[in-house]
Design a protein around this motif. Sequence first.
Motif, PDB file in Angstrom:
ATOM      1  N   SER A  39     -21.721  22.111  40.983  1.00 37.21           N
ATOM      2  CA  SER A  39     -20.597  22.188  41.914  1.00 37.21           C
ATOM      3  C   SER A  39     -20.706  21.077  42.952  1.00 37.21           C
ATOM      4  CB  SER A  39     -20.550  23.557  42.588  1.00 37.21           C
ATOM      5  OG  SER A  39     -21.619  23.685  43.466  1.00 37.21           O
ATOM      6  N   ILE A  41     -20.610  19.146  46.294  1.00 37.12           N
ATOM      7  CA  ILE A  41     -20.978  19.507  47.658  1.00 37.12           C
ATOM      8  C   ILE A  41     -20.206  18.584  48.585  1.00 37.12           C
ATOM      9  CG2 ILE A  41     -22.862  19.685  49.297  1.00 37.12           C
ATOM     10  CD1 ILE A  41     -24.646  19.958  46.727  1.00 37.12           C
ATOM     11  N   ILE A  43     -17.739  16.299  49.685  1.00 36.66           N
ATOM     12  CA  ILE A  43     -16.660  15.493  49.129  1.00 36.66           C
ATOM     13  C   ILE A  43     -17.223  14.240  48.481  1.00 36.66           C
ATOM     14  CG2 ILE A  43     -16.250  14.218  51.281  1.00 36.66           C
ATOM     15  CD1 ILE A  43     -13.130  15.048  50.363  1.00 36.66           C
ATOM     16  N   ASP A  44     -16.528  13.816  47.480  1.00 37.49           N
ATOM     17  CA  ASP A  44     -16.942  12.583  46.801  1.00 37.49           C
ATOM     18  C   ASP A  44     -15.670  11.885  46.344  1.00 37.49           C
ATOM     19  OD1 ASP A  44     -18.572  10.689  45.770  1.00 37.49           O
ATOM     20  OD2 ASP A  44     -19.122  11.810  43.973  1.00 37.49           O
ATOM     21  N   PHE A  45     -15.814  10.629  45.969  1.00 36.91           N
ATOM     22  CA  PHE A  45     -14.613   9.973  45.456  1.00 36.91           C
ATOM     23  C   PHE A  45     -14.969   9.028  44.319  1.00 36.91           C
ATOM     24  CE2 PHE A  45     -16.243   6.953  48.486  1.00 36.91           C
ATOM     25  CZ  PHE A  45     -16.048   5.738  47.859  1.00 36.91           C
ATOM     26  N   LYS A  46     -13.965   8.726  43.515  1.00 35.41           N
ATOM     27  CA  LYS A  46     -14.129   7.735  42.455  1.00 35.41           C
ATOM     28  C   LYS A  46     -12.925   6.801  42.535  1.00 35.41           C
ATOM     29  CE  LYS A  46     -17.504   9.523  39.737  1.00 35.41           C
ATOM     30  NZ  LYS A  46     -18.796   9.065  40.211  1.00 35.41           N
ATOM     31  N   GLN A  60      -7.896   5.694  44.538  1.00 34.11           N
ATOM     32  CA  GLN A  60      -9.117   6.240  45.139  1.00 34.11           C
ATOM     33  C   GLN A  60      -8.947   7.752  45.152  1.00 34.11           C
ATOM     34  OE1 GLN A  60      -9.884   5.365  49.316  1.00 34.11           O
ATOM     35  NE2 GLN A  60     -12.084   5.394  48.952  1.00 34.11           N
ATOM     36  N   TRP A  62     -10.183  11.420  45.646  1.00 35.04           N
ATOM     37  CA  TRP A  62     -11.160  12.231  46.380  1.00 35.04           C
ATOM     38  C   TRP A  62     -11.310  13.571  45.686  1.00 35.04           C
ATOM     39  CZ3 TRP A  62     -13.987  10.341  50.457  1.00 35.04           C
ATOM     40  CH2 TRP A  62     -13.557   9.106  50.970  1.00 35.04           C
ATOM     41  N   ARG A  69     -17.017  27.275  51.807  1.00 33.58           N
ATOM     42  CA  ARG A  69     -17.843  26.805  52.922  1.00 33.58           C
ATOM     43  C   ARG A  69     -17.633  25.317  53.232  1.00 33.58           C
ATOM     44  NH1 ARG A  69     -23.296  25.417  50.619  1.00 33.58           N
ATOM     45  NH2 ARG A  69     -23.056  25.504  48.373  1.00 33.58           N
ATOM     46  N   TYR A  77      -9.517  15.433  54.703  1.00 34.14           N
ATOM     47  CA  TYR A  77      -9.081  14.370  53.807  1.00 34.14           C
ATOM     48  C   TYR A  77      -7.640  14.528  53.330  1.00 34.14           C
ATOM     49  CZ  TYR A  77     -13.764  12.481  53.752  1.00 34.14           C
ATOM     50  OH  TYR A  77     -14.941  11.902  54.125  1.00 34.14           O
TER      51      TYR A  77
END
Lengths: 211, 761
Positions: A39, A41, A43-46, A60, A62, A69, A77
């Motif tokens: 899962s 954690i 936020i991430d982006f590609k 981009q 996100w 949580r 974002y």
Amino acid sequence: MAKTYDYLFKLLLIGDSGVGKTSILFRFSEDAFNISFISTIGIDFKIRTIDLDGKKVKLQIWDTAGQERFRTITTAYYRGSMGIMLVYDVTNEKSFENIKNWIRNIEENASADVEKMILGNKCDLDAKRQVSKERGEQLAIEYQIKFVETSAKDSLNVEYAFYTLARDIKAKMEKKQEASNPPGNRSGVHQLKDSDRQRKPTSWLSRCSLL
Amino acid sequence: MTNATIQEIEGIDDYWGPAFRSVYEGEGGHEAFVQQLDERIQQHDKEIEKLCNFYYQGFIDSIRELLQVRSHAEELHAEISNVDANVKESTESLCTRAEELIRARRVELNIAATIEKMELCLPLLTTYSKLKTQVEAKRYYPALKTLEQLEHVLLPRVGPYKWCAQISSDIPRLRQAIQDASMADLRDFLENIRKLSPQVGAMAFKETQEMLGRSLANIVKSKKDDVISVASRENSGPQCPHELVDFSPLHRCLHIHSVLGAKNDFVQYYRAQRKQQARLVLIPSSGNLHDSIQSMKSYLNAVLGFFILEEHLLTAGAGLVSRDWLLDTWSMAVTKVASTLRTNTSLITDPTLMLSIKQQIVLFINALKCYGLPTDPLPLLLQEMAEHYTEVLMQRWVVVFRDILDNASFLPIEVENQEQYDGVMDQFPYDGDELETQPFPRKFPFSTIVPAVYVQVKEFIYAWLKYSAGLGLGGGRRAAAARHSASLLLSRSFTGCLSALFRRPLPLMQLVQIIVDTQYLEDATLYLYEFISNITGSELVTTQAAGSMFQAARDDAEQQICENLEKKVDEFLDLENYDWLLVEPSGQASSFVTDMLSYLSGVLTSLEQLPTRARVAAVRAATNRIASRLRNLLLDPAVRQISSGALHQLDLDVIQCEQFAAGEPVPGLKEGELLEHFASLRQLLDLITGWDWSSYLHDVGIEGGKYALVTPRDAATLLEKLKEAEQKSSVFSVLKKNERDRRKLLDTVLKQLKQLQNQDG
């Protein structure tokens, strides 16, 4: 200097935990699939560059954590996003029901003209299906949002979904541009972003203007 | 005259010539003479008549008497003939008897002589026949004795008979035959013990095992068993391993050869044969000993059996085996055994097999000790095998660890209820005082890999200690070795698995969790030591600090975190969209910069579980990357012109970044440390925007100057770009006075900078 892209669109993936947001993104950005569930954690982006009607469009994307949580991190974002993918899991009734809540979330946090799309993921798992395609359609029509069923695992409709969303954003933007001012030497992206910025003065930006 | 002549004639027998002449020539002529002769004849006739008359009677009487004699003679003749016949008759039988007697006497004498001779021969013959039977009965030693007697005592006594000669000539042949036969026996014996020696070895192994397992309780128990089964034990098989083998052929053979005076040859032969056998024994019959314990067992059995028998022969005396020879052969053998075992065990990848082989070797060593044979390279071999065993185990556990890591989610363990909580606490020694009071679901700071790995390390220690059991090591040494192996396992195998894990890109959060997890694992080393000292029964050693067992792994993880962040920074900077001819700066930072900085602060916040060191490293890497990327952007040769508006926009962005850097995004940084990454960029921007060329050119080359980090080349490059942009924007407009001055100054500065550049070479 030649720009590496013509447009930069910021997209956001939201939906319940475990519906496959990261998998969809993974499929779209790396064209791969990983069965194990890790899962996200926070936020991430590609980033992936696509070609749209002869224009280079940088997406981009996100990827947010579905878990409750991380909600405070992720909602930050919403505002900068131009397109939002609402993802549910066709084998999980609850995730589908929660789409309404997610839409409410968008209405509260994102800019009003954000492009949206509903994705019913995991459509390859027909045997476990709990939500029919028709119900998905139904909901999408209710909210006037585009809908498609996807499978990150079988690489079904993932590309289509992102292209569709990107194309809609592009069309909307170009229309806006034409309406507001004749096209100049600058791409519309920045103007859009600039107007975006002005609506959202952040604390350290104001500090910056003091400098 | 005539008379005289007649007388002459009568007187002389011959030589009558002269008489006849006188007759013939005398006067009266021959008439007278014939007359005289006639007269003479008449005279003689008368005389004869007278004589006859005189003797007639006597004659008749004589005849009459003669006739009488004749009858008498006839009578006598008959009588004598009669007697003669009688005698003849009676002597004839006598003569036959006499002859018979003579013959009998002669026979008797012959018989006596023969008996005498025979009596001399008889013992020889009986001995000879005894010899034959002895040879046939394969009782070679008595046979040889008999032969001796025959040759030296009996034969000379008997004499030169043909058969004696035959026997004499037979003797060497017989002797050879006996020698051959006994040799054949020896070969049988050798073959036999070759077959038997594994059994001997097996029995010795069994005995050694029993002996090793001997304890008071066991002895008492076996005594009790003895009492019960004493009757059945009475005539149970051999008590000693060497009793399995019947040495009598060998001893016989030895005696025979000593009798034959070839004892030395025999000993030599025996030793040579045995040495050859030893060589055969030392080559494993089944090729690969590492295939199964059975082949290993039979190999060791054979070797042990072989030397037990030799050792027995040594103690049994007779000089067949000397201590030197035995030790010599053994040292050859033991080196060979050790090398065979070494090669074979080095191929084993099955720890269980390793354990059983080790057990066999330990037994082997103990048995050797019992038989007084030096064990020398074998304990060393056991040590080497221990290392190999550790290797094998570690390879096993690498798979286990890989499995754990492959299936790990790297998320903190969350437990829903007491049962789950207890489950984790049972597996891993965690000081859960604080957690105890929290409501469910409780969350451990570490992920599932921590208890899983901890449990596996314990398993490893169990498996590892199995090897060192029975090696006669003290608890302290075992514990030390176990500690060493366990930390080797963690620091090498597990870290290796972690490194392998890092080879594929991992999400940031997983990396963070790995770092956290390794810390918990490291902290748990003490409990592992406690565990080791408990099961080895040695004192707890706490002096050996766990140290930074996973430092390499953590470094890897930190490195990857840094790379991860750098990659994200790169992605943001790839979104850069500067308009290098911007007239007026927007007054706001570019959106990619603000996005990036907010992303970074978000990430850095979520890294709070990380040790300060790692967080500092991460933020350093990120800021450094931002600074260098921005600087490169400015100096990028592809960007030909930069307007002062664009420069100001970039300056604005840099200010954003500097604010971020100055704002101490993570604790533990030195004051202003992060800003240093921006220092050279800042000086460059300040120089250009502040147009402070006089002080730059004045201070150039001086340490600690205001623009010490700006090279003339960079300054020139940027200035060129600025000049390009200004020329472009003012191509059609007339330059104002101050603009002309500015242009002039710019050219001068550029010239100076070029000069400086040339000076620097």
